[in-house]
Design an enzyme around this catalytic site. Structure first.
Site, short mmCIF file in Angstrom:
data_model
loop_
_atom_site.label_atom_id
_atom_site.label_comp_id
_atom_site.label_asym_id
_atom_site.label_seq_id
_atom_site.Cartn_x
_atom_site.Cartn_y
_atom_site.Cartn_z
N LEU B 99 15.32 -15.46 33.41
CA LEU B 99 15.02 -14.72 32.16
C LEU B 99 13.93 -13.64 32.33
O LEU B 99 13.18 -13.82 33.19
CB LEU B 99 14.86 -15.89 31.15
CG LEU B 99 16.06 -16.95 31.17
CD1 LEU B 99 15.49 -18.16 30.67
CD2 LEU B 99 17.09 -16.32 30.22
N PRO B 100 13.69 -12.85 31.30
CA PRO B 100 12.88 -11.78 31.17
C PRO B 100 11.43 -12.26 31.22
O PRO B 100 10.42 -11.44 31.78
CB PRO B 100 13.19 -10.85 30.20
CG PRO B 100 14.69 -11.12 29.77
CD PRO B 100 14.89 -12.77 30.05
N ASN B 104 11.22 -16.16 26.38
CA ASN B 104 12.64 -16.69 26.68
C ASN B 104 13.04 -17.97 27.15
O ASN B 104 13.63 -18.81 27.02
CB ASN B 104 13.41 -15.37 27.52
CG ASN B 104 13.08 -14.13 27.07
OD1 ASN B 104 12.24 -13.29 27.52
ND2 ASN B 104 13.56 -13.79 25.92
N THR B 130 10.00 -14.53 36.40
CA THR B 130 8.78 -14.29 36.69
C THR B 130 7.96 -14.44 35.36
O THR B 130 8.00 -13.83 34.56
CB THR B 130 8.40 -12.99 37.33
OG1 THR B 130 9.24 -13.04 38.63
CG2 THR B 130 6.82 -12.79 37.64
N LYS B 205 3.72 -15.43 43.75
CA LYS B 205 4.54 -14.26 43.33
C LYS B 205 3.36 -13.10 42.78
O LYS B 205 3.11 -12.09 43.17
CB LYS B 205 5.61 -14.17 42.47
CG LYS B 205 6.07 -12.73 42.19
CD LYS B 205 7.72 -12.76 41.61
CE LYS B 205 8.00 -11.29 41.36
NZ LYS B 205 9.04 -11.19 40.62
N LYS B 280 4.15 -5.41 33.98
CA LYS B 280 4.22 -6.70 33.45
C LYS B 280 3.54 -7.70 34.53
O LYS B 280 2.93 -8.74 34.17
CB LYS B 280 5.67 -6.85 33.39
CG LYS B 280 5.88 -8.41 32.95
CD LYS B 280 7.40 -8.78 33.39
CE LYS B 280 7.43 -10.29 33.37
NZ LYS B 280 8.86 -10.72 33.96
#
Lengths: 330, 330, 330, 330
Positions: B99-100, B104, B130, B205, B280
């Site tokens: 998911l974004p 979400n 992420t 990450k 982001k």
């Protein structure tokens, strides 16, 4: 292979001792007659072992330094010591200079007892100091007026690399003279890279060290953040090194104690490349960027961080101690 | 091998087309009976090819997405499409979400029609979005209350890597469940790395991408400064790459047009990893650093630079376009 | 009262026109015999109105400029125009210089046709250029060798303030000569501040403009953030100005269109103090900070921001346009 | 008049002692019957004197705190102490909360014994904590569902200002309820400013403190640079304050020891507004900027600088100690 080597690697002094003993006998048995003398000005921590390597390779050396006592070691190895750069210029038609900063270079070349007062036409002048590229260019113009040729050839690698003739030279100047310079520089270094017109050697060195500083601080921040988030430092380093975060500071010179062996972070940040020296090189990067109106946001902030570190007790620690600086004090 | 791959490599679509045709026949000939269904929620640019790779490996897929039309491709390949995450949870005991952003994820897991409304005891929940590691931890706690297990497994690699099952997964969660997760993740990726407790995948990450951003901006500044100082860009890259300035952005993804082929800088910064996506990820790094009171001076400035770039027309260009952003406008 | 005034205030040209007409008649009726000539070198946008104000106050002016056509306006008002700084030095024992940057100053003072080639003992040399304080110090040393006295007296205020004799002068040099300098400077400015030894005038100006740049960018960021959070810009400015966030950029020169009248932000950032000029002054601050090893993290970042703005089309907009630069593009 | 007042001004405790003694008698003689009770939750260093000022103004107070011993002082002055926020909500229809951070606010309002469990329709809830504006908005939505009204009203001014009822309140919420809020807030503060919709009070405070931090660091850098360049600190401050470099940190709270009296820099940076508190507020600014995708390059760097200071022993010094942090160590 890497531009930045550890200055106080415990192996280096021993090896250089061996080389030293070896070279003393070599020097006496080799015929110097076949090689014309080379001038050497600036016999500090770096210049001294560099000049010795010229002697070892059979070049008679004519040396001088503002502190005459610095010349003693060379004198014992057979070098001729004279009183001023001008006198060196009278006696040698290839001269190497290794000085702390721009003002020293200006003085040694253009001062009242400077090289250019007595330089012979056709003399090759090689400056291995790390200085502002615009000063290198000025010196080249001044030398040309006297019929001499000036090249900049700053080095990477510390005292250890200088002793072992493992320096890397980044050379700027007219291409036709590069071979003549290379002949001497290979006696003192393992890599000699031609970078372009005069000043290019300085430019390449400054650029490399700026990116090195950014990578090091970035690695320190990243490792610290990861540790705070609960990651194991060795595992994080491994992940970064197989990924796009990989850089020399993460895979070869990791700043976190316990991640790698044989680096300053494993030795309480002793040895290596001091924060003060990094601050000096970043100051040169800053100046050249300002003068050419080039934006360097991260380079500039890296400069400021090393500047603050120098004010807060990190001046003589290896530059990877930025990890310690950013960490929570215990 | 590298976490960040090009999304629009021209080779990738062709190969994935081949794989696609191949897999359609494979899917029909393989016996699905031997494998229990896997739920998949979030069928966007990344989720869709990932779910297809599960089908190709013989796993029946129960899929859903807020935009039902996103499911069409999967439906054609034999997936079952249902109306809500809750319904997926009723039918599958292994579920992957892609998911974004954090809100979400919160909604899909804990919302009124969320997974946890109907999740069966023992279900394995793998979130490949992420997001903020603290949200991953919250989801893990919520899942545990229902007797389910939650793991975070964010990916590196873009749409191309997703299509070719070449993603890298960084996995956080209880170690005993790692094997079960790995079984599914290897269908979709080439590397699966276990990072530690839940949230560690996200942490790894975020850390990697923060250092990547710093290295990229640093490389762009350095190359630009060198060029202004008269150095040839290819030569400068070569010098950096044999020296301590070396990093992934200098040796694998150089941001200067003309230095390397097959990278976004060679293609007007099309494709690759957009500045918005980097902004982001840096926002997540910033948030986790702020929440853990960790200083990240360069990471923070890198975040601000990508933020300004997004406001000045670089949102959809590859993140290496920071070189163009810093350069003098013609 | 404020150091930084608007250059293109629509009132200023009219008033200066009036003053101009007035002064032409004044000049002719006043007896110049009672005042000895003043040399003026550098008749650009700033120097020209400054020299005119000397004429208006009854001082004969001996002028020169590298572009002879720049002298025409002064010639018409009765100034004597000569060919070189050296010639000015032969004819005047008080000389004012107003030049774009350090190299011009070095050339005008120490070049082959420079002032110091012909300067008379006891001559008072006042340099109103904004340059590196270390260059001011060098000029002072060179002047002293010739028996002359050098003072630095950079100005604040733009072309409008120069025309209306409303400049502020920050003066560095030996205190005994300050009165002599003040006599001339008060003809051209409203405030004359003695700052200390030679170079102090430059230091004070550089410091002020660095803090100004930081305050302006800070105000722009803060106003932008507040607006994004839903605050009314005028209300936010009011709150800041009654609080500890208050600064000159928030209460006198607010960068947000619509908050104040009569400032560049109300006029599409036309006029005022251009981003290029601010970048130049920040470059001087950066150089002096680097040379004195002083950390200036925010000053340095402010410098980089104006540097990037100059590359992205903001060079000639007022420096308060940083608000526009940081804002989301429409 | 200024939002940021000194917390440990030596005069304040004495005065507040006087007020305290005074109020104890006042409290007993005033008729409380005419005023309905006010709830107060969070009786720390700030909440305690605020609640006392309500008592002094004749409002019966129903108080609670997670640390019951914090309520003792209020109990002695006649307040009623209860066990939980829910209980306060049963007994008062106007409630003020003053808590350390967002999670505490969320718990006190929406937790299992939270206000909203028992809140009466029409209750006015005023939160004076400094928290993320988005949490204020969430609380407002949650309150509205229960028929109550939530306003945010963070304060400026420290413990001294709280004791003397000299706080400044920045208020966000529906305008119709502002008068009702103002009635109570004026008992505790000297300035009450209406900022707009709910969350606007937080936004205004965060914006002010971000600009304050930038101005303070900028002033510290500038003063330090000027001093290094040989300027007298008092003279430099005077020049800045009559010029465009002027800001609250230069003219009211100068960070350089010896420039002003009665400020923390004159008292070894004791008292005032600690670096930790500034780091907290900058963290909120950072979060809101990240969430709204607003670039704040200087605000972000200011945040990092206070973050590093907190790690290097400056956590409890006044935030103006950044001057000391940047200075060369002796």
């Amino acid at each position: 292979k890497l531009l930045l080597l550890r200055q106080q690697d415990c192996i280096v002094p021993m090896l250089s001792q061996v080389l030293c003993n070896l070279s003393q006998s070599q020097v006496s048995t080799r015929s110097m007659a076949s090689k014309t003398p080379v001038g050497f000005i600036g016999l500090g921590n770096m210049g001294s072992p560099m000049a010795k390597n010229l002697l070892r390779n059979g070049y008679p050396v004519i040396a001088t330094d503002v502190f005459p006592e610095s010349c003693k070691g060379l004198l014992d190895l057979g070098a001729q010591v004279v009183d001023s750069p001008a006198e060196v210029a009278e006696k040698a038609d290839r001269i190497i200079t290794m000085l702390p900063s721009s003002p020293n270079v200006i003085d040694v070349y253009t001062g009242p007892n400077g090289i250019l007062k007595k330089v012979k036409k056709g003399t090759l002048l090689i400056d291995s100091s790390t200085i502002d590229p615009s000063v290198s260019k000025e010196m080249a113009v001044a030398a040309e007026k006297m019929g001499a040729v000036f090249m900049d050839a700053p080095v990477s690698g510390g005292v250890g690399a200088a002793s072992m003739a493992k320096l890397t030279f980044m050379v700027g100047g007219v291409e036709e003279e590069y071979n003549a310079a290379q002949e001497l520089l290979t006696c003192m270094g393992a890599n000699v890279v031609y970078c372009g017109q005069v000043g290019s050697g300085q430019a390449a060195k400054i650029c490399n060290n700026m990116l090195l500083a950014i990578g090091m601080i970035g690695t320190a921040e990243t490792m610290n953040l990861g540790i705070r988030l609960g990651l194991d430092p060795k595992l994080l380093a491994k992940i970064l090194n197989m990924s796009s975060g990989r850089c020399w500071s993460s895979d070869t010179y990791n700043p976190v104690p316990g991640v790698m062996e044989g680096v300053p972070s494993a030795n309480n940040y002793q040895g290596g490349f001091g924060a003060t020296l990094m601050a000096k090189d970043l100051g040169l990067a800053q100046n050249t960027a300002t003068n050419t109106k080039t934006p360097i946001p991260l380079g500039s902030l890296a400069h400021q961080i090393y500047r603050v570190m120098c004010s807060r007790g990190y001046a003589n620690k290896d530059f990877s101690s930025v990890f310690q600086f950013l960490r929570e004090e215990e």
